[in-house]
Design an enzyme around this catalytic site. Structure first.
Site, short mmCIF file in Angstrom:
data_model
loop_
_atom_site.label_atom_id
_atom_site.label_comp_id
_atom_site.label_asym_id
_atom_site.label_seq_id
_atom_site.Cartn_x
_atom_site.Cartn_y
_atom_site.Cartn_z
N CYS A 150 1.01 -1.19 0.01
CA CYS A 150 -0.19 -0.10 0.13
C CYS A 150 0.78 1.21 0.11
CB CYS A 150 -1.59 -0.59 1.40
SG CYS A 150 -1.77 -1.75 1.37
N ALA A 151 1.25 1.83 -1.09
CA ALA A 151 2.82 2.57 -1.11
C ALA A 151 2.41 3.54 -1.56
CB ALA A 151 4.05 1.94 -2.42
N GLY A 164 4.04 7.21 -0.70
CA GLY A 164 5.27 6.65 -1.26
C GLY A 164 6.39 6.81 -0.07
N GLY A 165 6.09 7.86 0.81
CA GLY A 165 7.03 7.66 1.94
C GLY A 165 8.20 6.61 1.97
N LYS A 166 7.50 6.18 2.49
CA LYS A 166 8.24 4.62 2.71
C LYS A 166 9.34 4.28 1.76
CE LYS A 166 6.08 3.83 6.78
NZ LYS A 166 4.16 4.69 6.37
N ASP A 214 -5.72 -4.06 -7.17
CA ASP A 214 -6.18 -4.36 -4.83
C ASP A 214 -5.08 -5.53 -4.53
OD1 ASP A 214 -7.32 -5.13 -3.08
OD2 ASP A 214 -9.26 -5.31 -3.76
N CYS A 269 -1.32 4.11 11.33
CA CYS A 269 -1.03 5.41 11.66
C CYS A 269 -2.40 5.45 12.88
CB CYS A 269 -0.82 6.04 11.16
SG CYS A 269 -1.53 6.76 9.66
C1 LIG Z 1 -1.82 4.22 5.47
S1 LIG Z 1 -1.53 4.72 3.50
C2 LIG Z 1 0.30 4.20 2.71
C3 LIG Z 1 1.61 5.29 2.83
C4 LIG Z 1 2.39 4.88 2.41
N1 LIG Z 1 3.08 3.26 2.60
C5 LIG Z 1 3.45 6.17 3.04
O1 LIG Z 1 4.74 5.50 3.13
O2 LIG Z 1 3.45 6.89 1.67
C6 LIG Z 1 -2.61 3.06 2.97
C7 LIG Z 1 -2.56 3.55 0.96
O3 LIG Z 1 -3.20 2.27 0.72
C8 LIG Z 1 -3.71 2.15 -0.18
N2 LIG Z 1 -5.07 0.97 -0.15
C9 LIG Z 1 -6.35 1.75 -0.22
N3 LIG Z 1 -7.04 -0.37 -0.14
C10 LIG Z 1 -5.83 -0.50 -0.39
C11 LIG Z 1 -6.16 -1.70 -1.48
N4 LIG Z 1 -7.21 -2.68 -1.29
N5 LIG Z 1 -4.71 -2.36 -1.89
C12 LIG Z 1 -3.71 -1.34 -1.89
N6 LIG Z 1 -3.60 -0.86 -0.90
C13 LIG Z 1 -5.03 0.22 -0.93
C14 LIG Z 1 -4.11 3.45 0.34
O4 LIG Z 1 -5.31 4.25 -0.81
C15 LIG Z 1 -3.40 4.57 0.73
O5 LIG Z 1 -2.87 5.25 0.27
#
Ligand SMILES: C[S@@+](CC[C@H](N)C(=O)[O-])C[C@H]1O[C@@H](n2cnc3c(N)ncnc32)[C@H](O)[C@@H]1O
Length: 370
Positions: free
Chosen positions: A155-156, A159-161, A209, A290
């Site tokens: 779930c990127a 992109g911070g991580k 997904d 978070c």
């Molecule tokens: C907490 S954020 C991720 C932050 C990211 N890892 C960073 O450090 O920048 C969670 C992300 O999961 C995505 N998401 C939601 N449902 C998802 C799914 N079924 N599959 C993949 N990603 C999903 C959201 O759109 C969101 O961008």
């Protein structure tokens, strides 16, 4: 490790606000969301231990006291900026203090809510630094990434991580996945802003997904990061749109199901499906959110551990003791889970991190013959 003690009563008192009323005069704080924190049954989603004290609550609803860490970009190293940060009293986080924390990852913290200006995106120019909540580096460090490894950031976006992972090591293959197409564009732009072209070539970006990734690439990755969609305790409290707030509150109840599905299986099918299936035996899986919500943190991990006998909890307490000067931790009741809670002068978090390993064999259960 700094530990906080409290009880359910003081927690309810601390969060007490009548439904529909705003806790603060601030027009930015969203009354329905704050009220949801304090009213049943929504409040049951919270970790009483972490939310009992007024400190995390007051910090979460006061953005003026939030701190911002500065992660330097090793691909366009800002030597002058580093000197300035030292002069301004910033200090480095974890440098050399964890056995698997690479010297190349440099993150600077200030004890005050000083915020560096954000850099503008310019095609062809790499940015020099990334502003972040310092606690977001904990899941990245827990992955113990080494050069050449195959890693999945499920779930990127934004992109911070992924950027932080690439500050630690040069993976042989980094797969960044994001389901939301708008956020996927943001992810692509972040990667383009921080990562030089030769390294971009080892990164694959997909728009799947995340629940289907295990079937798409079974047992492929040495490391998998599931930084799950969650009820983000910073952004969710701020909304000028009450419809959006109502939608978020209703969505909140579904999040633990989605989180379990991203990690592992479709609830009704009970078979490995996603992150667990994408991980090779012997590989590490890190789950993070978070939020302070126990339902989205410890309960999700307990569900995974209870339903897979090839998934082992990994002791993560070493990270907590190494950085206890910079972060305040609340007890999670788990060896494999850490919870950073915002505190005065250390307004980092909330950040929950759990570390798991996929074993080569299944756990052996000892049965007693009666
Ligand atoms: C907490 S954020 C991720 C932050 C990211 N890892 C960073 O450090 O920048 C969670 C992300 O999961 C995505 N998401 C939601 N449902 C998802 C799914 N079924 N599959 C993949 N990603 C999903 C959201 O759109 C969101 O961008």
């Amino acid at each position: 490790m700094e530990q906080l003690q409290t009880n359910q009563e003081s927690w309810e008192e601390a969060w007490s606000v009548a439904p529909g009323h705003c806790l603060l005069e601030s027009s930015n704080v969203c009354s329905p969301s704050v009220a949801c924190w304090a009213t049943s049954p929504c409040s049951k989603l919270w970790t009483p231990v972490a939310t009992a004290l007024p400190v995390p609550r007051d910090i979460l609803i006061s953005p003026s006291c939030w701190q911002y860490a500065v992660l330097l970009n090793r691909f366009n190293y800002p030597f002058e900026l580093e000197k300035d940060l030292h002069l301004k009293g910033y200090h480095t986080l974890f440098q050399g203090s964890l056995p698997y924390c690479s010297q190349s990852m440099k993150c600077y913290l200030s004890r005050t809510p000083d915020r560096m200006p954000s850099e503008r995106h310019q095609t062809g120019n790499l940015k020099k630094y990334y502003l972040l909540n310092a606690a977001s580096l904990l899941p990245v460090l827990a992955l113990e990434l080494r050069d050449g490894e195959k890693v999945l950031d499920l779930c990127a976006a934004p992109g911070g991580k992924s950027v932080a992972l690439l500050q630690c090591a040069c993976p042989g293959y980094l797969h960044c996945n994001e389901y939301d197409s708008l956020r996927l564009r943001w992810l692509r732009q972040t990667l383009e802003s921080f990562i030089p072209q030769p390294l971009i070539n080892v990164i694959k970006v997909s728009e799947l997904d995340g629940r289907e990734m295990g079937d798409a690439q079974p047992e492929t990755f040495d490391k998998v990061l599931v930084d799950a969609p969650c009820s983000n305790d910073r952004s969710w409290l701020f909304s000028s749109d009450s419809q959006k707030a109502a939608y978020r509150i209703s969505q909140r109840r579904n999040l633990p199901v989605l989180q379990v599905e991203l990690l592992s299986f479709r609830i009704l099918l009970i078979q490995p499906w996603s992150a667990v299936k994408a991980l090779r035996p012997g590989g590490l899986l890190v789950y993070s959110t978070c939020t302070l919500s126990k339902a989205e943190n410890q309960d999700v991990i307990s569900e995974i551990l209870n339903s897979h006998n090839n998934i082992m909890p990994m002791d993560i307490k070493g990270i907590a003791s190494t950085c206890s000067k910079d972060f305040t931790f609340a007890p999670t009741g788990q060896e494999c889970g850490l919870l950073v809670i915002p505190d005065k002068g250390k307004t980092w978090g909330p950040m929950y991190v759990a570390k798991l390993k996929k074993s080569w064999s299944t756990r052996k259960w000892v049965t007693l013959e009666l």
